[in-house]
Motif scaffolding. Structure first.
Motif, PDB file in Angstrom:
ATOM      1  N   TRP A 272       0.836  -1.200   0.000  1.00 30.56           N
ATOM      2  CA  TRP A 272       0.000   0.000   0.000  1.00 30.56           C
ATOM      3  C   TRP A 272       0.876   1.259   0.000  1.00 30.56           C
ATOM      4  O   TRP A 272       0.594   2.228  -0.702  1.00 30.56           O
ATOM      5  CB  TRP A 272      -0.910  -0.022   1.215  1.00 30.56           C
ATOM      6  N   ASP A 273       1.961   1.223   0.756  1.00 32.99           N
ATOM      7  CA  ASP A 273       2.871   2.378   0.803  1.00 32.99           C
ATOM      8  C   ASP A 273       3.527   2.653  -0.541  1.00 32.99           C
ATOM      9  O   ASP A 273       3.770   3.809  -0.896  1.00 32.99           O
ATOM     10  CB  ASP A 273       3.947   2.159   1.864  1.00 32.99           C
ATOM     11  N   VAL A 274       3.827   1.613  -1.288  1.00 31.94           N
ATOM     12  CA  VAL A 274       4.441   1.783  -2.603  1.00 31.94           C
ATOM     13  C   VAL A 274       3.513   2.558  -3.538  1.00 31.94           C
ATOM     14  O   VAL A 274       3.966   3.406  -4.306  1.00 31.94           O
ATOM     15  CB  VAL A 274       4.816   0.406  -3.220  1.00 31.94           C
ATOM     16  N   PHE A 275       2.211   2.306  -3.435  1.00 33.07           N
ATOM     17  CA  PHE A 275       1.250   2.955  -4.310  1.00 33.07           C
ATOM     18  C   PHE A 275       0.647   4.227  -3.716  1.00 33.07           C
ATOM     19  O   PHE A 275      -0.236   4.825  -4.311  1.00 33.07           O
ATOM     20  CB  PHE A 275       0.126   1.981  -4.682  1.00 33.07           C
ATOM     21  N   SER A 276       1.119   4.637  -2.562  1.00 35.22           N
ATOM     22  CA  SER A 276       0.564   5.792  -1.869  1.00 35.22           C
ATOM     23  C   SER A 276       1.506   6.985  -1.965  1.00 35.22           C
ATOM     24  O   SER A 276       2.703   6.838  -2.181  1.00 35.22           O
ATOM     25  CB  SER A 276       0.342   5.425  -0.400  1.00 35.22           C
ATOM     26  N   THR A 277       0.951   8.156  -1.760  1.00 36.55           N
ATOM     27  CA  THR A 277       1.777   9.365  -1.731  1.00 36.55           C
ATOM     28  C   THR A 277       2.061   9.816  -0.304  1.00 36.55           C
ATOM     29  O   THR A 277       2.678  10.851  -0.103  1.00 36.55           O
ATOM     30  CB  THR A 277       1.073  10.509  -2.492  1.00 36.55           C
ATOM     31  N   ASP A 278       1.614   9.026   0.666  1.00 39.65           N
ATOM     32  CA  ASP A 278       1.878   9.355   2.070  1.00 39.65           C
ATOM     33  C   ASP A 278       3.316   8.998   2.434  1.00 39.65           C
ATOM     34  O   ASP A 278       4.083   8.551   1.598  1.00 39.65           O
ATOM     35  CB  ASP A 278       0.908   8.585   2.978  1.00 39.65           C
ATOM     36  N   ILE A 279       3.637   9.158   3.680  1.00 36.81           N
ATOM     37  CA  ILE A 279       4.966   8.835   4.185  1.00 36.81           C
ATOM     38  C   ILE A 279       5.229   7.346   3.982  1.00 36.81           C
ATOM     39  O   ILE A 279       4.444   6.501   4.410  1.00 36.81           O
ATOM     40  CB  ILE A 279       5.076   9.202   5.679  1.00 36.81           C
ATOM     41  N   PHE A 280       6.344   7.036   3.331  1.00 41.43           N
ATOM     42  CA  PHE A 280       6.645   5.643   3.009  1.00 41.43           C
ATOM     43  C   PHE A 280       6.924   4.849   4.277  1.00 41.43           C
ATOM     44  O   PHE A 280       7.713   5.256   5.121  1.00 41.43           O
ATOM     45  CB  PHE A 280       7.854   5.553   2.067  1.00 41.43           C
ATOM     46  N   GLY A 281       6.259   3.716   4.412  1.00 44.57           N
ATOM     47  CA  GLY A 281       6.462   2.818   5.535  1.00 44.57           C
ATOM     48  C   GLY A 281       5.451   2.960   6.648  1.00 44.57           C
ATOM     49  O   GLY A 281       5.407   2.126   7.553  1.00 44.57           O
ATOM     50  N   ILE A 282       4.623   3.974   6.584  1.00 47.12           N
ATOM     51  CA  ILE A 282       3.687   4.243   7.679  1.00 47.12           C
ATOM     52  C   ILE A 282       2.651   3.116   7.814  1.00 47.12           C
ATOM     53  O   ILE A 282       2.350   2.664   8.916  1.00 47.12           O
ATOM     54  CB  ILE A 282       3.025   5.624   7.492  1.00 47.12           C
ATOM     55  N   ARG A 283       2.138   2.640   6.699  1.00 44.45           N
ATOM     56  CA  ARG A 283       1.153   1.558   6.753  1.00 44.45           C
ATOM     57  C   ARG A 283       1.819   0.221   7.084  1.00 44.45           C
ATOM     58  O   ARG A 283       1.222  -0.613   7.761  1.00 44.45           O
ATOM     59  CB  ARG A 283       0.383   1.475   5.448  1.00 44.45           C
ATOM     60  N   ALA A 284       3.026   0.014   6.595  1.00 47.06           N
ATOM     61  CA  ALA A 284       3.748  -1.227   6.908  1.00 47.06           C
ATOM     62  C   ALA A 284       3.941  -1.353   8.417  1.00 47.06           C
ATOM     63  O   ALA A 284       3.724  -2.421   8.997  1.00 47.06           O
ATOM     64  CB  ALA A 284       5.085  -1.262   6.186  1.00 47.06           C
ATOM     65  N   VAL A 285       4.313  -0.267   9.055  1.00 45.60           N
ATOM     66  CA  VAL A 285       4.510  -0.272  10.503  1.00 45.60           C
ATOM     67  C   VAL A 285       3.181  -0.487  11.226  1.00 45.60           C
ATOM     68  O   VAL A 285       3.069  -1.336  12.116  1.00 45.60           O
ATOM     69  CB  VAL A 285       5.172   1.050  10.981  1.00 45.60           C
ATOM     70  N   MET A 286       2.161   0.250  10.834  1.00 42.31           N
ATOM     71  CA  MET A 286       0.879   0.159  11.534  1.00 42.31           C
ATOM     72  C   MET A 286       0.225  -1.210  11.361  1.00 42.31           C
ATOM     73  O   MET A 286      -0.296  -1.771  12.327  1.00 42.31           O
ATOM     74  CB  MET A 286      -0.076   1.270  11.080  1.00 42.31           C
ATOM     75  N   PHE A 287       0.274  -1.766  10.157  1.00 43.25           N
ATOM     76  CA  PHE A 287      -0.332  -3.089   9.955  1.00 43.25           C
ATOM     77  C   PHE A 287       0.465  -4.180  10.670  1.00 43.25           C
ATOM     78  O   PHE A 287      -0.119  -5.151  11.152  1.00 43.25           O
ATOM     79  CB  PHE A 287      -0.463  -3.409   8.467  1.00 43.25           C
TER      80      PHE A 287
END
Length: 159
Positions: free
Chosen positions: A62-77
């Motif tokens: 999801w982070d790869v396809f997002s414009t948000d801070i990279f890694g934020i979803r990887a950490v949260m999930f």
């Protein structure tokens, strides 16, 4: 090899559901976080390691396809996978109330962590994170309402 292919297929299908089908399965433009529900399901049924790994991989994708801070979803999930996995065997995942409660708290952890990381990384200045408490609450409720359906489908597929 067959198990690896089935996991890979499962991964691709859930990415497609979240990133493409989510646009069509929505309530007033807000679609549920199917990946969060999946991670909670995996945590409750398969344990910590499976849920953390899946959470990290789905979040990274999801982070790869997002414009948000990279890694934020990887950490949260990954964090959600850890906490959901801690409850493996402690609760009956087939009960709707259990699904509602755990997905609700997982969603709160997700959004609170997401907001906190976003605020810290941006330095608190020009805090452009445009989500309000009300919109986050609506996203949580939509995700919680879809949880029993996703759990039911996953129980039939994964078993």
């Amino acid at each position: 090899m067959k198990k690896l292919i089935s996991y890979l297929l499962f991964y691709v299908v859930f990415c497609l559901i979240q990133f493409f089908l989510g646009r069509y399965v929505n309530v007033y433009g807000i679609f549920p976080n199917f990946i969060l529900i999946l991670i909670v399901y995996l945590g409750l049924s398969k344990g910590i390691m499976n849920a953390q790994l899946a959470g990290f991989l789905f979040g990274l994708t999801w982070d790869v396809f997002s414009t948000d801070i990279f890694g934020i979803r990887a950490v949260m999930f990954a964090v959600i996978g850890y906490f959901a996995g801690r409850f493996c065997g402690s609760f009956d995942r087939e009960k709707t109330l259990t699904q509602f409660v755990i997905v609700f708290f997982a969603s709160i952890v997700y959004w609170a962590g997401f907001s906190l990381i976003y605020f810290v990384v941006s330095g608190g200045e020009n805090y452009a994170f445009s989500l309000t408490i009300l919109s986050i609450l609506v996203k949580i409720i939509i995700t919680v309402l879809f949880a029993p359906l996703v759990f039911y489908i996953l129980d039939r597929i994964v078993g």
